[in-house]
Scaffold this motif. Structure first.
Motif, PDB file in Angstrom:
ATOM      1  N   ASP A  72      23.312  29.095  43.635  1.00  0.00           N
ATOM      2  CA  ASP A  72      22.680  30.118  42.800  1.00  0.00           C
ATOM      3  C   ASP A  72      21.255  30.396  43.312  1.00  0.00           C
ATOM      4  O   ASP A  72      20.575  31.289  42.808  1.00  0.00           O
ATOM      5  N   SER A  73      20.827  29.655  44.362  1.00  0.00           N
ATOM      6  CA  SER A  73      19.601  30.020  45.079  1.00  0.00           C
ATOM      7  C   SER A  73      19.757  31.422  45.671  1.00  0.00           C
ATOM      8  O   SER A  73      18.766  32.027  46.093  1.00  0.00           O
ATOM      9  N   ASP A 111      28.423  27.459  43.074  1.00  0.00           N
ATOM     10  CA  ASP A 111      27.498  27.021  42.021  1.00  0.00           C
ATOM     11  C   ASP A 111      27.816  27.756  40.719  1.00  0.00           C
ATOM     12  O   ASP A 111      27.917  28.994  40.710  1.00  0.00           O
ATOM     13  N   LYS A 141      29.967  23.468  41.543  1.00  0.00           N
ATOM     14  CA  LYS A 141      28.833  22.574  41.291  1.00  0.00           C
ATOM     15  C   LYS A 141      28.155  22.980  40.000  1.00  0.00           C
ATOM     16  O   LYS A 141      28.073  24.165  39.683  1.00  0.00           O
ATOM     17  N   GLU A 143      24.733  21.700  37.207  1.00  0.00           N
ATOM     18  CA  GLU A 143      23.529  20.873  37.065  1.00  0.00           C
ATOM     19  C   GLU A 143      23.614  19.995  35.823  1.00  0.00           C
ATOM     20  O   GLU A 143      24.181  20.387  34.799  1.00  0.00           O
ATOM     21  N   HIS A 165      24.821  17.723  40.186  1.00  0.00           N
ATOM     22  CA  HIS A 165      23.473  18.022  40.727  1.00  0.00           C
ATOM     23  C   HIS A 165      22.460  17.472  39.732  1.00  0.00           C
ATOM     24  O   HIS A 165      22.370  17.959  38.605  1.00  0.00           O
TER      25      HIS A 165
HETATM   26 MG   LIG Z   1      21.865  25.749  42.718  1.00  0.00          MG
END
Ligand SMILES: [Mg+2]
Ligand SMILES: Nc1nc(=O)c2c([nH]1)NC[C@@H]1CN(c3ccc(C(=O)N[C@@H](CCC(=O)O)C(=O)O)cc3)CN21
Ligand SMILES: CC(C)C(=O)C(=O)O
Length: 292
Positions: A72-73, A111, A141, A143, A165
């Motif tokens: 998601d960067s 993500d 992934k 968080e 994460h």
């Molecule tokens: Mg990320």
């Protein structure tokens, strides 16, 4: 819904690299989470890069990068947002599908963006299912450590591999800023609890972001699933970097854990200026670039 090819589903037989290593092997079938587990048993280190489009992903796939993260960067590196917070599941699905289409060997991890799993396990499963069915990712992934263990459990029970994460979790920037995590005894114990919680919930790997190197080494020793470090020192099982940072394309300040391997910003800017000069000066196109 489009049909996924065998290359996307990773169902072909054979080892990723003739039974050898994740990176540097000659195998052509898509890498799976089982290959990742085997690498930890061999004590093998492996690289992961982010990718947000098919073209870039195909370059890294051909270079042998075994795992790619559609991070998601993309929010700040590809879509022009300030942070990862505004990124939507629709956007992640579109970018993930492109990365899957551009690759044939790498395991693609998608993500889950902010707001697509925090409501609970059922929302997480609905969101992860979109990335698996519509984009064709091999894993997702999310968080959070202890706070996300119920989400991880349901996804894994449902057949979706999960990369966890912990440490600095950028989707929580409004609550915690971008600060080193796990400094001090209490914070170190919390990070260890988070790492064990995601492993117990069934995560196949865990990203450790911006944590002291000694603590990351300890987490890597006590877990049987691989750790993927970013700003976590040299002793994690794998390392991940944001591709635009690593290649010098990100504008402005980059985190200090980044190693820059090329200066693509300079290369691209130079090429754009050379093209512009040619057009303005009438030296492009020439006869060689013309049709009659
Ligand atoms: Mg990320
Ligand atoms: N371009 C880019 N690279 C990344 O690594 C990255 C993103 N974007 N976006 C999503 C998250 C956010 N990340 C970040 C963002 C900021 C810092 C940062 O400012 N770090 C400070 C250290 C802070 C401290 O010492 O407490 C640094 O100077 O590295 C670190 C990771 C990592 N991820
Ligand atoms: C920095 C990595 C781990 C990430 O989550 C991302 O690129 O979004």
């Amino acid at each position: 819904m489009t049909q996924l090819s065998a290359a996307q589903t990773g169902t072909t037989s054979g080892s990723p690299s003739d039974g050898k290593t994740l990176y540097g092997g000659k195998g052509t079938r898509r890498i799976t989470v089982r290959d990742i587990a085997a690498a930890k048993e061999r004590g093998e280190k492996w690289p992961m890069l982010t990718a947000y489009d098919a073209m870039t992903a195909s370059v890294f796939d051909e270079a042998g990068i075994p795992v790619m993260l559609v991070g998601d960067s993309a929010g700040n590196c590809h879509l022009g947002y300030e942070t990862t917070v505004p990124v939507t599941l629709d956007e992640m699905t579109m970018l993930s599908a492109a990365v899957v289409r551009g690759t044939s060997r790498a395991l693609i991890v998608g993500d889950l963006p902010f707001g697509s799993y925090q409501e609970g396990p059922v929302q997480a499963l609905r969101s992860a299912t979109r990335l698996v069915k519509e984009a064709g990712v091999g894993a997702v992934k999310l968080e959070g450590g202890e706070r996300s263990h119920r989400q991880i459990e349901l996804l894994v029970e449902s057949g979706i591999p999960v990369m966890a994460h912990i440490g600095l979790t950028p989707q929580s920037v409004n609550a915690m800023g971008y600060r080193v995590q796990g400094r001090g005894e209490e914070a170190a114990q919390q990070l260890l609890r988070d790492a064990k919680a995601v492993q117990d919930a069934g995560a196949f790997a865990v990203v450790l972001e911006l944590v002291p190197a000694e603590l990351a080494a300890e987490v890597t020793r006590v877990l049987h699933v691989p750790t993927v470090g970013i700003g976590a020192g040299p002793d994690t099982d794998a390392q991940v970097l944001v591709w635009t940072d690593m290649l010098g394309l990100t504008g402005g300040r980059v985190p200090k854990f980044v190693k820059q391997y090329a200066d693509l910003r300079e290369v691209m800017s130079g090429a754009a200026k050379a093209f512009a000069e040619d057009v303005v000066g009438g030296t492009f196109p020439t006869e060689a670039h013309s049709v009659h």
